[in-house]
Design a protein around this motif. Structure first.
Motif, PDB file in Angstrom:
ATOM      1  N   ALA A  44       6.983  17.389  26.607  1.00 28.16           N
ATOM      2  CA  ALA A  44       5.682  18.039  26.523  1.00 28.16           C
ATOM      3  C   ALA A  44       4.859  17.484  25.374  1.00 28.16           C
ATOM      4  O   ALA A  44       3.634  17.561  25.386  1.00 28.16           O
ATOM      5  CB  ALA A  44       5.867  19.548  26.362  1.00 28.16           C
ATOM      6  N   GLY A  45       5.511  16.905  24.368  1.00 28.22           N
ATOM      7  CA  GLY A  45       4.794  16.329  23.241  1.00 28.22           C
ATOM      8  C   GLY A  45       4.164  14.993  23.535  1.00 28.22           C
ATOM      9  O   GLY A  45       3.440  14.449  22.694  1.00 28.22           O
ATOM     10  N   TRP A  46       4.421  14.428  24.731  1.00 27.18           N
ATOM     11  CA  TRP A  46       3.842  13.151  25.124  1.00 27.18           C
ATOM     12  C   TRP A  46       3.159  13.313  26.472  1.00 27.18           C
ATOM     13  O   TRP A  46       3.593  12.749  27.485  1.00 27.18           O
ATOM     14  CB  TRP A  46       4.926  12.063  25.167  1.00 27.18           C
ATOM     15  N   PRO A  47       2.095  14.092  26.527  1.00 27.02           N
ATOM     16  CA  PRO A  47       1.426  14.337  27.811  1.00 27.02           C
ATOM     17  C   PRO A  47       0.740  13.078  28.330  1.00 27.02           C
ATOM     18  O   PRO A  47       0.033  12.391  27.597  1.00 27.02           O
ATOM     19  CB  PRO A  47       0.399  15.420  27.482  1.00 27.02           C
ATOM     20  N   LEU A  48       0.949  12.787  29.584  1.00 26.22           N
ATOM     21  CA  LEU A  48       0.376  11.607  30.229  1.00 26.22           C
ATOM     22  C   LEU A  48      -0.383  12.043  31.472  1.00 26.22           C
ATOM     23  O   LEU A  48      -0.165  13.133  32.002  1.00 26.22           O
ATOM     24  CB  LEU A  48       1.490  10.620  30.607  1.00 26.22           C
ATOM     25  N   LEU A  49      -1.280  11.200  31.932  1.00 32.46           N
ATOM     26  CA  LEU A  49      -2.049  11.490  33.135  1.00 32.46           C
ATOM     27  C   LEU A  49      -1.960  10.310  34.097  1.00 32.46           C
ATOM     28  O   LEU A  49      -2.558   9.257  33.845  1.00 32.46           O
ATOM     29  CB  LEU A  49      -3.510  11.761  32.788  1.00 32.46           C
ATOM     30  N   PRO A  50      -1.195  10.491  35.197  1.00 31.46           N
ATOM     31  CA  PRO A  50      -0.387  11.655  35.533  1.00 31.46           C
ATOM     32  C   PRO A  50       0.943  11.651  34.780  1.00 31.46           C
ATOM     33  O   PRO A  50       1.402  10.599  34.338  1.00 31.46           O
ATOM     34  CB  PRO A  50      -0.160  11.501  37.037  1.00 31.46           C
ATOM     35  N   MET A  51       1.552  12.830  34.677  1.00 29.99           N
ATOM     36  CA  MET A  51       2.864  12.917  34.055  1.00 29.99           C
ATOM     37  C   MET A  51       3.894  12.287  34.983  1.00 29.99           C
ATOM     38  O   MET A  51       3.871  12.514  36.197  1.00 29.99           O
ATOM     39  CB  MET A  51       3.225  14.381  33.806  1.00 29.99           C
ATOM     40  N   PRO A  52       4.774  11.435  34.453  1.00 30.70           N
ATOM     41  CA  PRO A  52       5.759  10.787  35.321  1.00 30.70           C
ATOM     42  C   PRO A  52       6.722  11.774  35.966  1.00 30.70           C
ATOM     43  O   PRO A  52       6.955  12.877  35.464  1.00 30.70           O
ATOM     44  CB  PRO A  52       6.504   9.846  34.363  1.00 30.70           C
ATOM     45  N   ARG A  53       7.319  11.331  37.040  1.00 29.69           N
ATOM     46  CA  ARG A  53       8.284  12.144  37.765  1.00 29.69           C
ATOM     47  C   ARG A  53       9.507  12.455  36.906  1.00 29.69           C
ATOM     48  O   ARG A  53      10.000  13.587  36.890  1.00 29.69           O
ATOM     49  CB  ARG A  53       8.714  11.375  39.021  1.00 29.69           C
ATOM     50  N   GLN A  54      10.005  11.448  36.200  1.00 29.50           N
ATOM     51  CA  GLN A  54      11.147  11.624  35.302  1.00 29.50           C
ATOM     52  C   GLN A  54      10.833  10.925  33.986  1.00 29.50           C
ATOM     53  O   GLN A  54      10.464   9.749  33.980  1.00 29.50           O
ATOM     54  CB  GLN A  54      12.428  11.027  35.896  1.00 29.50           C
ATOM     55  N   MET A  55      10.973  11.653  32.880  1.00 24.54           N
ATOM     56  CA  MET A  55      10.734  11.061  31.567  1.00 24.54           C
ATOM     57  C   MET A  55      11.717  11.668  30.591  1.00 24.54           C
ATOM     58  O   MET A  55      11.742  12.881  30.379  1.00 24.54           O
ATOM     59  CB  MET A  55       9.305  11.307  31.094  1.00 24.54           C
ATOM     60  N   GLU A  56      12.544  10.830  29.990  1.00 20.05           N
ATOM     61  CA  GLU A  56      13.524  11.276  29.011  1.00 20.05           C
ATOM     62  C   GLU A  56      13.172  10.662  27.662  1.00 20.05           C
ATOM     63  O   GLU A  56      13.181   9.440  27.499  1.00 20.05           O
ATOM     64  CB  GLU A  56      14.934  10.848  29.424  1.00 20.05           C
ATOM     65  N   VAL A  57      12.824  11.519  26.713  1.00 17.75           N
ATOM     66  CA  VAL A  57      12.521  11.081  25.350  1.00 17.75           C
ATOM     67  C   VAL A  57      13.715  11.437  24.471  1.00 17.75           C
ATOM     68  O   VAL A  57      14.032  12.611  24.308  1.00 17.75           O
ATOM     69  CB  VAL A  57      11.240  11.744  24.814  1.00 17.75           C
ATOM     70  N   THR A  58      14.377  10.416  23.928  1.00 18.06           N
ATOM     71  CA  THR A  58      15.575  10.669  23.124  1.00 18.06           C
ATOM     72  C   THR A  58      15.252  10.881  21.648  1.00 18.06           C
ATOM     73  O   THR A  58      15.898  11.673  20.974  1.00 18.06           O
ATOM     74  CB  THR A  58      16.574   9.509  23.264  1.00 18.06           C
TER      75      THR A  58
END
Length: 623
Positions: A44-58
């Motif tokens: 949620a801290g890296w909002p994108l347009l559009p938000m990707p289907r899968q995003m893992e921030v380590t």
């Protein structure tokens, strides 16, 4: 295994756009961008347009080079076995020791997927510049719909300047739209029909070809869109075409007149060669007069639905002969569902509906069950509104995406119409354009995103976080009036539909004038906030002026309506003379400013007609 490095043109896109694309990204807006997002705080801290289907921030890490200059050249690979979904991609960002540039890799199904990965990476770079850190992340992404587009109405008065169109193409490409349609009735310069378009500032063949090439370079397909049955008033009002009308003075072609098809054949021979698209939208919606004039006997013998289908099939033959796959508006065939199995197998039905609660579940299932390819077609809800209808637009966009996906829609097209003189200015549609891009890419990842915050970040580019919320709230102000007419607002009802008509049985006659006072006050309260916006756009001052103008027109509509209601729901002409003079004094200075703002983005053709409605109101008040 099919694994090839991306061609040079794509590598230039991935490298060049990212290095040079790091303009100011609003940190405040980004921080709240997915405040309603149900996923992890890291994502949620890296909002994108559009938000990707899968995003893992380590984790996040600092890298001065990225934060100042964006990412450097990226190794992008086409590997459709590893990334099986068309237009899909995998994007990985990893830290490296010693402050060196991060390790960034893109694996895509195809060139389009590599381009979309570059747009995602560009947005991450913009946020990194503000946050001062870079996310170590892995993204796996692909779209719900193969085709995702916007349709601009260039028939109802407003034909955008080429600069405006190019800017919109850039914006839409950054949001991963891949189709653009320009809805046309009479605003293409047909070589054999100059009388139709001579005063309309039309799109010329060369301009279409130039725009087509510009779109192709950004993985957008420019699809021709020419209405071909109803909505032909601009043609049929002229003496040389009047004989083709279904009814005298009407706007529908007669479907049983062979000369109607001859006209369309000539039109498409002039229009279609300017487009590289494999598709063509032929319209054919709202054929309300069929059977009421010259086709009466044919309709009596075979039925209105059958006569409609016979004409549609002839149009299909024309566009098929040009190697195009036909799109058509699906409202009339939905009224005759027994005829759906007889549609050619290569057509695309455009299932449109613009109000919350449109029967998308029923209609999309019908096309799915009949193996007919279809798009879902919601709208921005900006037309007939002045300031938008935010709640309706968002619900309509989401419902179309969810039901289209569930029933196998091929495409999703956001329409932005220009009914009633196209009074709304372009930025009123930015927020629904953005939300449509998000939910058409991946509904599940985007339906809970904050549309106001994302519009701030990626449309208005407002570091103060004002414009997105302002646009959102202005689009809901009309609800305070106590009436929410379908496909319209109270503003348009008073300024156009019922300006010179009695209010009896309109719904307006039961309004409390105090509610209109409250609506006007709310518009004033909201528009006062616009001075606090800090948009990083060359047209920032223009956007503010456009919103102020539409707000002033809405305020005037409320004052006019309240005056009529307080005078016993009288006609405008029956208002006391001194009150009409006050209203005229409020409206008169708006008209020249309206004209000036129009010309900032659009051609002059159509302005006389659009402003003429305002001038007619002024003349009535001055009597």
């Amino acid at each position: 295994m099919t694994r090839v490095h991306v061609v040079t043109s794509i590598m230039c896109i991935v490298a060049g756009l990212l290095v040079m694309g790091c303009s100011t990204m609003p940190g405040k807006t980004a921080a709240r961008g997915n405040s309603r997002d149900e996923r992890s705080p890291a994502i949620a801290g890296w909002p994108l347009l559009p938000m990707p289907r899968q995003m893992e921030v380590t984790r996040t890490f600092r890298n001065r080079g990225v934060c100042e200059n964006g990412f450097g050249p990226v190794d992008a690979v086409i590997d459709p076995l590893r990334v099986p979904h068309p237009q899909g991609y995998e994007l990985t960002i990893a830290a490296r020791r010693g402050g060196r540039s991060p390790l960034v890799s893109i694996v895509a199904h195809d060139e389009a997927g590599a381009f979309y990965a570059s747009q995602t990476l560009k947005q991450i770079a913009e946020q990194a510049r503000v946050k001062g850190c870079v996310p170590a992340c892995r993204i796996v992404d692909w779209p719900d719909f193969p085709d995702r587009g916007v349709m601009l109405d260039v028939a109802r008065c407003k034909v955008p300047e080429m600069k405006t169109l190019y800017e919109l193409v850039d914006l839409f490409a950054s949001w991963k739209y891949n189709q653009l349609q320009l809805y046309t009735e009479h605003t293409f310069a047909y070589r054999n029909h100059p009388a139709v378009w001579q005063d309309a500032s039309p799109m010329t063949p060369q301009q279409i070809q130039d725009l087509d090439a510009y779109c192709r370079a950004r993985y957008i397909q420019l699809v021709p869109n020419q209405n071909s049955f109803a909505h032909m008033r601009r043609w049929l009002m002229l003496p040389e075409y009047a004989a083709l009308a279904e009814t005298a003075g009407g706007g529908d072609l007669c479907p049983t007149d062979p000369k109607s098809i001859e006209l369309l054949r000539d039109m498409y021979a002039s229009l279609l060669p300017n487009f590289s698209s494999s598709m063509a939208n032929v319209g054919c919606d709202e054929t309300f007069s069929i059977g009421k004039g010259r086709s009466k006997d044919a309709v009596a013998a075979r039925g209105a639905g059958r006569v409609y289908l016979e004409f549609l099939l002839q149009i299909h033959g024309i566009v098929a002969a040009h190697g195009r796959r036909m799109q058509f508006w699906a409202d009339i065939i939905n009224n005759n569902p027994e005829l759906i199995p007889e549609l050619p197998k290569d057509v695309i039905a455009m299932e449109w509906g613009y109000d919350k609660g449109h029967p998308y579940p029923e209609h999309t299932k019908r096309f799915h069950d009949n193996n007919v390819a279809f798009y879902v077609v919601p709208g921005t809800s900006s037309w007939n509104s002045l300031l938008g209808r935010t709640d309706n637009a968002l619900a309509n966009l989401r419902e179309a995406a969810e039901n289209g996906r569930n029933n196998g829609a091929r495409g999703y097209l956001v329409t932005d119409w220009g009914d009633g003189g196209h009074w709304q200015f372009l930025p009123v549609s930015f927020l629904p354009f953005a939300h449509g891009a998000a939910v058409s890419w991946c509904h599940d990842a985007n339906h809970n995103a904050d549309p106001a915050a994302l519009a701030d970040a990626y449309a208005f580019r407002d570091s103060a976080g004002v414009m997105g919320r302002l646009a959102f709230d202005l689009g809901n102000a009309h609800q305070l009036s106590g009436i929410t007419p379908g496909n319209s607002t109270v503003y348009y009802m008073f300024l156009q539909r019922y300006f010179s008509r009695p209010l009896d049985n309109s719904g307006l006659d039961t309004l409390n004038p105090e509610n209109l006072d409250k609506t006007a006050a709310r518009v004033d309260e909201l528009i006062a906030r616009i001075d606090g916006a800090k948009m990083d756009r060359a047209d920032a001052d223009l956007i503010k002026a456009e919103f102020r103008m539409n707000a002033a027109m809405a305020r005037f509509a409320c004052r006019l309506g309240a005056a009529r209601l307080r005078a016993g729901a009288c006609l405008t002409a029956e208002l006391p003379k001194d009150l009409r003079a006050q209203l005229a004094a409020e409206l008169e200075p708006l008209i020249p400013e309206f004209r000036q703002l129009w010309l900032a983005r659009n051609r002059s053709g159509g302005l006389k007609e659009s402003a003429g409605t305002l001038e007619n109101i002024l003349a009535e008040l001055k009597k």
